[in-house]
Design a protein around this motif. Sequence first.
Motif, PDB file in Angstrom:
ATOM      1  N   THR A   1      29.847  51.584  62.328  1.00 41.67           N
ATOM      2  CA  THR A   1      31.022  50.829  62.051  1.00 41.67           C
ATOM      3  C   THR A   1      32.376  51.137  62.327  1.00 41.67           C
ATOM      4  N   GLU A   2      32.359  52.705  63.042  1.00 40.77           N
ATOM      5  CA  GLU A   2      33.595  53.169  63.474  1.00 40.77           C
ATOM      6  C   GLU A   2      33.590  53.662  64.734  1.00 40.77           C
ATOM      7  N   ASP A   3      34.576  53.698  65.494  1.00 41.33           N
ATOM      8  CA  ASP A   3      34.790  54.548  66.686  1.00 41.33           C
ATOM      9  C   ASP A   3      35.924  55.618  66.278  1.00 41.33           C
ATOM     10  N   TYR A   4      35.556  56.851  67.010  1.00 44.87           N
ATOM     11  CA  TYR A   4      36.399  58.018  66.950  1.00 44.87           C
ATOM     12  C   TYR A   4      36.858  58.232  68.278  1.00 44.87           C
ATOM     13  N   GLU A   5      38.053  58.986  68.418  1.00 48.01           N
ATOM     14  CA  GLU A   5      38.311  59.780  69.504  1.00 48.01           C
ATOM     15  C   GLU A   5      39.021  61.119  69.034  1.00 48.01           C
ATOM     16  N   VAL A   6      38.758  62.177  69.896  1.00 43.57           N
ATOM     17  CA  VAL A   6      39.152  63.536  69.535  1.00 43.57           C
ATOM     18  C   VAL A   6      40.668  63.306  70.339  1.00 43.57           C
ATOM     19  N   ALA A   7      41.798  63.233  69.512  1.00 43.86           N
ATOM     20  CA  ALA A   7      43.016  63.004  70.154  1.00 43.86           C
ATOM     21  C   ALA A   7      43.556  64.353  70.707  1.00 43.86           C
TER      22      ALA A   7
ATOM     23  N   ARG B   1      44.709  47.558  63.953  1.00 44.05           N
ATOM     24  CA  ARG B   1      43.279  48.183  63.383  1.00 44.05           C
ATOM     25  C   ARG B   1      43.909  49.435  62.366  1.00 44.05           C
ATOM     26  N   ILE B   2      43.521  49.487  61.105  1.00 40.48           N
ATOM     27  CA  ILE B   2      44.011  50.648  60.251  1.00 40.48           C
ATOM     28  C   ILE B   2      42.598  51.533  60.233  1.00 40.48           C
ATOM     29  N   GLY B   3      42.981  52.767  60.482  1.00 42.04           N
ATOM     30  CA  GLY B   3      42.054  53.643  60.422  1.00 42.04           C
ATOM     31  C   GLY B   3      42.430  55.212  59.758  1.00 42.04           C
ATOM     32  N   ARG B   4      41.917  56.087  60.334  1.00 42.55           N
ATOM     33  CA  ARG B   4      42.208  57.477  59.578  1.00 42.55           C
ATOM     34  C   ARG B   4      42.555  58.556  60.671  1.00 42.55           C
ATOM     35  N   PHE B   5      43.615  59.275  60.398  1.00 40.67           N
ATOM     36  CA  PHE B   5      43.776  60.564  61.348  1.00 40.67           C
ATOM     37  C   PHE B   5      43.579  61.646  60.705  1.00 40.67           C
ATOM     38  N   ILE B   6      42.522  62.675  61.307  1.00 30.54           N
ATOM     39  CA  ILE B   6      42.122  63.880  60.635  1.00 30.54           C
ATOM     40  C   ILE B   6      42.491  64.967  61.614  1.00 30.54           C
ATOM     41  N   VAL B   7      43.216  66.213  60.807  1.00 28.10           N
ATOM     42  CA  VAL B   7      43.472  67.254  61.575  1.00 28.10           C
ATOM     43  C   VAL B   7      42.463  68.485  60.981  1.00 28.10           C
ATOM     44  N   ILE B   8      41.835  69.003  61.660  1.00 25.89           N
ATOM     45  CA  ILE B   8      40.919  70.187  61.274  1.00 25.89           C
ATOM     46  C   ILE B   8      41.131  71.520  61.963  1.00 25.89           C
ATOM     47  N   GLU B   9      41.339  72.484  61.355  1.00 22.80           N
ATOM     48  CA  GLU B   9      41.567  73.869  61.804  1.00 22.80           C
ATOM     49  C   GLU B   9      40.203  74.616  61.722  1.00 22.80           C
ATOM     50  N   LEU B  10      39.546  75.034  62.920  1.00 20.28           N
ATOM     51  CA  LEU B  10      38.387  75.755  62.866  1.00 20.28           C
ATOM     52  C   LEU B  10      38.661  76.986  63.594  1.00 20.28           C
ATOM     53  N   GLU B  11      37.741  78.023  63.359  1.00 20.20           N
ATOM     54  CA  GLU B  11      37.414  79.189  64.347  1.00 20.20           C
ATOM     55  C   GLU B  11      36.271  79.061  64.983  1.00 20.20           C
ATOM     56  N   ALA B  12      36.057  79.162  66.344  1.00 21.50           N
ATOM     57  CA  ALA B  12      34.814  78.996  66.952  1.00 21.50           C
ATOM     58  C   ALA B  12      34.904  79.553  68.523  1.00 21.50           C
TER      59      ALA B  12
ATOM     60  N   ARG C   1      43.125  73.813  66.547  1.00 21.64           N
ATOM     61  CA  ARG C   1      43.372  72.498  65.890  1.00 21.64           C
ATOM     62  C   ARG C   1      42.677  71.484  66.413  1.00 21.64           C
ATOM     63  N   VAL C   2      41.963  70.640  65.806  1.00 20.73           N
ATOM     64  CA  VAL C   2      41.438  69.673  66.450  1.00 20.73           C
ATOM     65  C   VAL C   2      42.081  68.176  65.585  1.00 20.73           C
ATOM     66  N   SER C   3      42.551  67.280  66.294  1.00 17.81           N
ATOM     67  CA  SER C   3      43.009  65.935  65.914  1.00 17.81           C
ATOM     68  C   SER C   3      41.977  64.936  66.266  1.00 17.81           C
ATOM     69  N   VAL C   4      41.606  64.059  65.274  1.00 17.80           N
ATOM     70  CA  VAL C   4      40.655  62.833  65.423  1.00 17.80           C
ATOM     71  C   VAL C   4      41.365  61.632  64.735  1.00 17.80           C
ATOM     72  N   ASP C   5      41.273  60.640  65.733  1.00 11.07           N
ATOM     73  CA  ASP C   5      41.560  59.240  65.292  1.00 11.07           C
ATOM     74  C   ASP C   5      40.455  58.581  64.836  1.00 11.07           C
ATOM     75  N   ILE C   6      40.077  57.980  63.898  1.00  9.91           N
ATOM     76  CA  ILE C   6      38.804  57.075  63.420  1.00  9.91           C
ATOM     77  C   ILE C   6      39.445  55.556  63.140  1.00  9.91           C
ATOM     78  N   VAL C   7      38.700  54.769  63.782  1.00 10.29           N
ATOM     79  CA  VAL C   7      39.302  52.999  63.455  1.00 10.29           C
ATOM     80  C   VAL C   7      37.870  52.225  63.470  1.00 10.29           C
ATOM     81  N   PRO C   8      38.138  51.296  62.823  1.00  9.36           N
ATOM     82  CA  PRO C   8      36.867  50.216  62.713  1.00  9.36           C
ATOM     83  C   PRO C   8      36.892  49.798  63.963  1.00  9.36           C
ATOM     84  N   ARG C   9      35.279  49.719  64.376  1.00 14.06           N
ATOM     85  CA  ARG C   9      34.987  49.165  65.791  1.00 14.06           C
ATOM     86  C   ARG C   9      35.511  47.632  65.772  1.00 14.06           C
TER      87      ARG C   9
END
Length: 81
Positions: free
Chosen positions: A70-76, A39-50, A4-12
Motif C-alpha cells: 500500500t505504500e511507496d518509499y524513497e530513500v531521500a 498525499r500524507i505520509g511519514r518522514f523517517i530519519v535513521i542513524e546507523l553504523e554499517a 544518517r538515512v532519510s526515508v519518505d513513505i507515502v500511500p501509493r
Amino acid sequence: MKYRVSVDIVPRKGILDPQGKAVADALHALGFEPVKDVRIGRFIVIELEAPDAGAAEREMCERLLANPITEDYEVAGVNAA
C-alpha cells in the motif's frame, strides 16, 4: 562508518488517503485551487553504523518501515553522520 538515512513513505497512487483528501479539500476552501493532489505520509530519519548503507536501508523499508502493498518509499538521502 556512521550514516544518517532519510526515508519518505507515502500511500501509493490509487490507494485511499483520507488525510490527504481532507488537506486538499481544506486548501481548496482556502482558495488554493491549483492544488491537484495531496498525499500524507511519514518522514523517517535513521542513524546507523554499517560498512555501507546501500542495501541496509532498502531492506529496512521493505521488511518493516513501509508496507510494500500500500505504500511507496524513497530513500531521500544517505549522509555520513
